[in-house]
Structures are given as C-alpha cells and as structure tokens.
Enzyme design. Structure first.
Site, PDB file in Angstrom:
ATOM      1  N   GLY A 155       0.807  -1.231   0.000  1.00 46.84           N
ATOM      2  CA  GLY A 155       0.000   0.000   0.000  1.00 46.84           C
ATOM      3  C   GLY A 155       0.830   1.267   0.000  1.00 46.84           C
ATOM      4  N   GLU A 156       2.087   1.171   0.441  1.00 49.63           N
ATOM      5  CA  GLU A 156       2.948   2.352   0.449  1.00 49.63           C
ATOM      6  C   GLU A 156       3.741   2.447  -0.847  1.00 49.63           C
ATOM      7  OE1 GLU A 156       2.169   0.744   3.470  1.00 49.63           O
ATOM      8  OE2 GLU A 156       0.966   2.554   3.564  1.00 49.63           O
ATOM      9  N   TRP A 160      -3.204  -7.452   3.907  1.00 48.26           N
ATOM     10  CA  TRP A 160      -2.104  -8.048   4.671  1.00 48.26           C
ATOM     11  C   TRP A 160      -2.497  -8.447   6.094  1.00 48.26           C
ATOM     12  CZ3 TRP A 160      -0.431  -5.099   8.909  1.00 48.26           C
ATOM     13  CH2 TRP A 160      -0.874  -3.769   8.932  1.00 48.26           C
ATOM     14  N   ASN A 209      -5.156   0.857   3.325  1.00 51.16           N
ATOM     15  CA  ASN A 209      -5.257   2.258   2.914  1.00 51.16           C
ATOM     16  C   ASN A 209      -5.197   2.428   1.401  1.00 51.16           C
ATOM     17  OD1 ASN A 209      -2.292   1.558   3.512  1.00 51.16           O
ATOM     18  ND2 ASN A 209      -2.084   3.375   2.258  1.00 51.16           N
ATOM     19  N   ASP A 253      -4.296   7.030   7.123  1.00 48.79           N
ATOM     20  CA  ASP A 253      -3.685   5.692   7.041  1.00 48.79           C
ATOM     21  C   ASP A 253      -4.296   4.702   8.027  1.00 48.79           C
ATOM     22  OD1 ASP A 253      -1.959   3.720   5.993  1.00 48.79           O
ATOM     23  OD2 ASP A 253      -0.574   3.998   7.660  1.00 48.79           O
ATOM     24  N   TRP A 311       1.665  -4.907  21.346  1.00 51.19           N
ATOM     25  CA  TRP A 311       1.817  -5.315  19.942  1.00 51.19           C
ATOM     26  C   TRP A 311       1.809  -6.832  19.826  1.00 51.19           C
ATOM     27  CZ3 TRP A 311       1.859  -0.905  16.990  1.00 51.19           C
ATOM     28  CH2 TRP A 311       1.843  -1.116  15.613  1.00 51.19           C
TER      29      TRP A 311
END
Lengths: 602, 187
Positions: A193-194, A260, A278, A320, A496
């Site tokens: 996406g980036e 992802w 995004n 984002d 996380w």
C-alpha cells in the site's frame, strides 16, 4: 498417539476421496481439538481462545519457562508457532526459515526449510521484515514468503510440494501475512500500500498451487468480483462500477487496498471475511473520491470469490487507518436476539459489531476514549451519511489541505489497534484487545509515483495520547454487545502482541519490553509475568503434549513498533512547555529471535 | 536551477551505481569512534546564500538556524521529506529503529558525497541473522529532488543544532526554489 492417528487418517481420507470437502473438515476438526494449534488464528472464527484449563487463574502464578529455542534471526517476530500432533512448526522473519521441532525429543530439529530470496525485497517491505506465520492443512505446511512466493511443504519431510508466485517485489508487492486454508483452497493476501500496489485476495488450489480466483480491492466489477445486483453494501445492491466511480481517472490502478491482515471463515455459509488497507497515497488531496473499496470489510464466497457484501469503514482515508485487522466471528445475543456477529477492532479507533450474514452494522463505538478524528459512525438508516464516520473538520487532513500540519489526531496512523489480534472468550462473552494509545500530527504533501518506489506523501509524528496515563498502550476487555470497555490495563508501550484467552479463566499477552503476562479474564488483575529475552510482537498460543498444557510465544522486537518506539517518541509540542522525551524502548530490550515455552512445574 | 543540475548529477550517479559490482556498494560500516567537532561534515557555517539555500565553505549545502529558532526552508523541507521517505526505516528524527541505523550518527562519518552515493545506489549488509538492505532511490523523484533538503536536515540534527521536535519557525520557500522543484518533478 491419538492425534497422530487422526492426522494420518485425515490425510488418507483426503487422498482417497479427493480433497474438496475433506480438507475443510480436516482443518475444522483439528481447530476444534484444543490440544493442537494448526492455524495462526487458532480457529476459522479467529477467536484465539483455547478450551484448555490445566493452567488456570489459581495456578498460573506458578508458571515457569519449560524450554526455549533460538530462531537465529534478529528481526521482528510476529505470528506464533503451530503444533500438529507431536510436531511444532516455527517460522522466522526474512529469510522465512521454517523449523519442524520434535516435541517427543526435546525439540530436536526434524527438518529445516530455508528459501532463497533476493535481499532486495527487504527494503520494499514496509516496516520491517515480519511474517505472521504458517498454516497447516491436509498434511501440508503453507508458507507465504516475503517475496510473495507461496510454498506448500510436506509436513513430515519439509519437501516442497508446490510453489506459486503471488506478486512482484520489483513493483513493491511483498508479503507479511499468513495464509488461510479453506476447503480445497488456500487464501492468500498481499502487501504494498505504500508503493501504489493494487492489492487483491487470491485463492490457490491447495493440492496443485494453481490460481483459482483473484479479487482485487478496486477496479472494474469483473476484477473485484462484484455482482452489481447481488453484492450489497449497507443492505442495498452496490450497482455498476461501484469502485471505479469513486476514483479520479485511472488512479484506482495504483490504489492500494492491501490485504495483509487476517482472514476468517464461516463454514456454515462458506463465507470468507477480511479487510482491505489504505488507498495509495497518504496524501488525500491527490486522490479525490471515496476510493472504494479500500478500508473495507469484505464477505466473499469461498468457492467463487464473489463478494456477498462489503462495508467501507473509512471512506477517502486521510490518516492511514488500514481496515485489515481481524474479523472475529461469534454468535452472541444482542438486544435479546441471538445473532451471527462479526466483531472488528479497526485501526480507526472504532470497534464494529456487524451481522455477518447481512453486513448490517449493529454497533460502532470507540474502544479508546482518546479517539477524536470522528464524533461517531452514523447508524441512522434514514440519514444521507448512513454508515459513514462523522469526521471532525479540525482533524481532517483533506479539509486542512496539502502542506498544512494537522495536529493532535487520535489515533495515530498505527491505529488504536494494528494487526496484533484480539481474542474472544465464550466463558466471559468478552473480547480481549491489545491496543495503542498514541496520537499524531499529519502533514500531507504532493508526491509523484514511480513503480517500485515508496508512494507515501505525508509527514507524520507520533506521541502518547495527551492527558492520559502517559503510556502508549492499553490491554482492554470489550463487550461487543454493548460497545463498552469492561476493564482496561494501562501499559507503558503499545501492546503489539496477539492475545490468547483460555477456559482457565485467564488471558495471556506479551509486551514490547518483553514480558509475557497472564491476567484474570474477569477483572484484568495481573496474575503472572515473565521477562523474555526480547520485546514481544508475536502472538501467544497454547497446546498439550503428553497430556500437559504448554503456552508458547515468540520474542523479537521489531515491526512498526520497532520504528517509532526504539528511540522513544517525543511530544512535538514539547517546545510549548509539555513534557517531552518519553522513555525509549531501547532502554528496556534489544533485538532477539526466540521461542519461549511455558508450563507448570511437575 | 540547482535542482536540474542536481538531477543531472544524480542521474550520473545512478548509472555509476548500477555499473558497480555489488561489493562496491557495500561500504564498510561507519565507525562511531571518530570525534571531530563538526564530524565529517566540517564547519556548517554558511558562506553563501543562493535564493534561501545555504552553502558552507566546501560548497556543501548547509543549514542556517537563527537565534530565535527560525530555520531555513531546506532544513524544514528536509524534516518533511525525511519523515515521509526515510523514517519508516531510520526512525523518527533520524534516531534509528530496530533494523536501520540512526542517521544522526551515520552523518558523523558520512560526508555529502558519500551520503548521496548511498541514497542513490543503496547499500546492503546481509547475513548474521540481521539482514540490512537500503534500496536505491536513484529513480525516486520524491527523494532525488529533495536530496539536499534531507541532507541539510540530517546535518543539523547530527550537529546537535536542531532538536527532535518539528521546526517551529521557518523561512519561506523562495520563488526560485519553487520553480526548481517543479522542474525537477517534471510538472
């Protein structure tokens, strides 16, 4: 022994009858056996809950490290090991090594598989070289490598049975996700996406590796596998060109919407659920329109890939807030009626409770009180903005425009929760959610597209949510029927690590400092902690071996969390007198790559 | 004008980098033992001002920070570009991450020419269970058109002349700079 026999029997049946129905049954059965852990998500519903209860609220305080294993890799370790029968399967970040460990022989390595991958794929991966793990079905271990090669390995020998190439890293296409075996197919997503990749969900034949269907997140109806009459959104057919109409010109061709995250499956209706990420670029001014179907929950028919329903959570993203987090499928009573639910904790800070058959949004509430970019999600069916978040102008990077620094947006781009999966305990009826408590300043600016090069177009700075406990995370218990936080444990850093709840009345999770923690599922009271060698961004799992329950987790700090937190975050407004210079994660932990397995003393 | 000149230079470097064998791109890791006053960059004092862009006595781009904290346009622009293109690996404010070095340290041993070489050609340091690869940005206009900006920002950070926070006050972008930017991006 019993388990070994069962696995063999399933494999034999599949070979004899043809895999179609049997493989599905096989995985389903294995996920219902709490002694094993054959999918990253624990089960098809993504509950990450185990019925095991040898380790429980009364005795978890006595837990000890039973054995450990070093993976030989020092990057971010996401995902978890699998246990099938008497074998444990451990994966690593790039170069994506797979180890089969013999639980009958003190973890001796039965086989090791190490793919050869071009190191040039490393910098194309956004945010570290993580991999969220393997999946097992039908005698095969499935690995989706960083370079997008999908590999089926013989679970007994590690021999490559087939491989398929899902994308091209030269165009910015990479992988970090796990795969999901469903029926006779393997569901596979993609990242980028980036880099302006137009992302998709692809199904491969589990036995041959041949591509069966591919559904893009944006583009013409026949490429996104939409039926304009039958595919619905918020109860109505989407109509013709539902995606194309929401993009300027050809921009959908570099539209992002990556896949992802995690995938879930409802065997009763043969529906797969997942979210898209995004839209590319991060500069909203450069891509006018709703940018459908980025930031969307998809419900697709597993056999054909056709979309049953879709719901776009964040139209025309400006922050984002990828929509890729897990979709947890549960049946709970809501307003006095038992309903098939899909519960999703989005990056945008809203927790959504939907009817998974119809796609109706029943509830959308903030699961961190700091969330401020939208006042609420409009659930009034008669409103012209039905289903949309009501965006606060002040925090709209679109409204403020290019080259303007929009300040104090909560949550930050990494979301109130990123991919780190939550768990659901049928015992308490609650969800256990690892969260981030971080806000940001976001300044979009003009950016030009070059294939295979980053296509970002925004400057971000992140900082702990102001006027709060000062930490960057919380671990919360959530009631999805009411849309309410039941309890919340403040954490110094973002949580996380994927949660695990059990019938022992406890919930496990890891922290970025490296602690494995166990808390009481009812109250959140901490019952146990152990500091592992490195920060935990992996997910906790559990299994039994020879009748004894074990809990396992991978340590190895990194990922998105390893970027900002390594050096510590600063308050960008520190110059105005606020407290600056928050503690750096590098003062607590260092790189690592280790599996720690816990058990009660004999 | 400077920008098109830069692109020519960058283009030449990109070709040079492509022709080099892989091993040549793998420069030895910078040592942290060096302790020069202004590190490898030398004295940052600007001696020349070209439309709001400052150069030191060696002709390398440099920052200019006024006593009230006002930074030159390029330091500010570098802050923005760094946090779009570089920070996903090198961490916020040039401080490093779990898998890429802190550039505020790297610049103590990398001069402007070497800095450009690494950005254009990339760098690999693989093996040892901690694979580090920097891609080549030679074809990326969002980096190449702002190479000086990013360098100037990191130079100020590395020298300790600029703190971690976003620069609060800045000089405006000069018309010549805006023109050059457009030309470089090909718009």
């Amino acid at each position: 022994m019993r388990r070994v026999v069962m696995v063999t029997a399933v494999a034999a049946c599949s070979a004899f009858f043809g895999a179609r129905a049997m493989a599905n049954e096989g995985v389903l059965k294995l996920t219902q056996d709490p002694n094993q852990w054959v999918l990253q998500t624990g089960d098809y519903a993504n509950t990450r809950h185990s019925k095991l209860k040898q380790i429980n609220a009364d005795n978890v305080g006595k837990l000890q490290a039973a054995w450990t294993f070093s993976t030989g890799v020092l990057r971010g370790h996401e995902g978890s090991p699998l246990v099938v029968g008497d074998t444990m399967y451990v994966h690593t970040p790039f170069p994506n090594i797979v180890y089969a460990l013999d639980l009958n022989n003190e973890g001796r390595i039965i086989w090791k598989y190490e793919p050869k991958q071009d190191p040039n794929v490393i910098p194309v991966m956004c945010c570290d070289t993580v991999n969220r793990g393997l999946a097992y079905a039908d005698g095969k271990i499935f690995l989706h490598q960083a370079d997008t090669k999908v590999v089926a390995l013989d679970a007994k020998t590690g021999k490559v049975l087939w491989s398929a190439v899902n994308g091209d890293p030269k165009k910015g296409e990479t992988n970090t996700a796990t795969v999901m075996p469903v029926g006779d197919k393997l569901l596979v997503g993609i990242s980028g996406g980036e880099f302006g990749v137009r992302c998709h969900m692809t199904a491969y034949d589990m036995n041959s590796g041949k591509q069966v269907w591919r559904a893009y997140s944006m583009g013409p109806d026949n490429e996104i596998l939409f039926d304009p009459e039958k595919t619905t959104s918020l109860g109505k057919p989407v109509g013709k060109d539902s995606s194309l109409k929401t993009w300027q010109g050809d921009q959908w061709k570099i539209g992002g919407g990556c896949t992802w995250g995690w995938y879930s499956y409802d065997p009763d209706t043969k529906t797969v659920y997942y979210g898209s990420g995004n839209p590319s670029t991060w500069n909203p001014a450069q891509r006018p329109g709703d940018n459908k179907w980025s930031m969307t929950i998809f419900a697709r028919d597993a056999d054909s890939g056709m979309a049953k329903w879709v719901y776009q959570m964040t139209p025309h993203d400006q922050w984002d807030y990828d929509g890729i987090n897990e979709m947890i499928l549960v049946d709970q009573e809501i307003d006095g009626k038992k309903r098939p639910l899909l519960v999703h904790f989005d990056r945008n800070g809203f927790a959504y409770t939907l009817d998974r058959k119809t796609g109706e949004v029943l509830l959308a509430e903030k699961y961190d009180p700091a969330v401020n970019w939208a006042t609420k999600v409009d659930l009034d069916k008669n409103s012209p903005t039905y289903g949309r978040p009501l965006v606060v102008e002040k925090y709209s990077t679109q409204a403020n425009g290019e080259d303007v620094n929009t300040t104090g947006v909560c949550p930050a781009a990494l979301g109130t929760k990123d991919q780190q999966p939550a768990s659901f305990s049928p015992q308490t009826g609650l969800f256990y959610v690892p969260t981030n408590h971080v806000c940001m300043d976001y300044e979009p600016f003009h950016v030009s597209y070059t294939p295979g090069q980053p296509y970002v177009g925004a400057t971000l700075s992140m900082f702990p949510a102001p006027n709060s406990h000062g930490g960057m995370g919380n671990f919360i218990a959530w009631d999805a029927r009411k849309g309410k936080i039941v309890w919340s444990n403040p954490e110094q850093f973002s949580v996380w690590s994927g949660a695990l709840s059990t019938d022992g009345g406890i919930v496990f999770y890891g922290t970025l400092e490296g602690y494995l923690k166990a808390v009481d599922a009812k109250t959140g009271k901490e019952l146990y902690r152990f500091k592992t060698p490195s920060g935990i961004i992996g997910n906790v799992m559990t299994y039994t071996h020879k009748g004894k329950q074990y809990v396992a987790v991978l340590s190895g700090v990194g990922g998105w969390a390893g970027i900002g937190l390594a050096a510590g975050l600063t308050d960008p407004n520190a110059g105005l007198g606020a407290v600056g210079g928050y503690s750096a994660l590098s003062n607590y932990t260092a790189l690592g790559g280790q599996l720690t397995v816990f058990a009660l003393p004999d | 004008m400077f920008s098109s000149a830069l692109m020519k230079r960058a283009g030449a470097l990109a070709i040079a980098a492509a022709l080099l064998p892989l091993s040549a791109a793998v420069a030895p890791s910078p040592s942290f033992a060096e302790t020069q006053t202004f590190s490898k960059q030398g004295d940052p004092t600007p001696v020349k001002d070209e439309d709001g862009k400052y150069f030191d006595k060696n002709g390398a781009p440099t920052y200019k920070i006024q006593p009230d904290g006002t930074v030159d346009w390029f330091t500010y622009s570098g802050y923005r570009r760094y946090h779009a293109e570089c920070h996903v690996c090198h961490g916020p404010d040039g401080m490093g991450s779990t898998y890429a070095p802190a550039l505020i340290d790297s610049l103590k041993t990398l001069d402007f020419d070497h800095f450009q070489e690494v950005v254009v050609g990339g760098r690999q340091n693989v093996g040892g269970g901690n694979e580090k690869v920097m891609p080549s940005f030679g074809l990326n206009k969002n980096v190449m058109c702002y190479l000086d900006d990013i360098y100037v920002y990191l130079r100020a950070r590395s020298d300790g002349a600029l703190g971690r926070a976003r620069p609060a006050k800045r000089e405006n972008k000069s018309p010549a700079t805006a023109e050059a930017e457009k030309a470089c991006l090909g718009e």
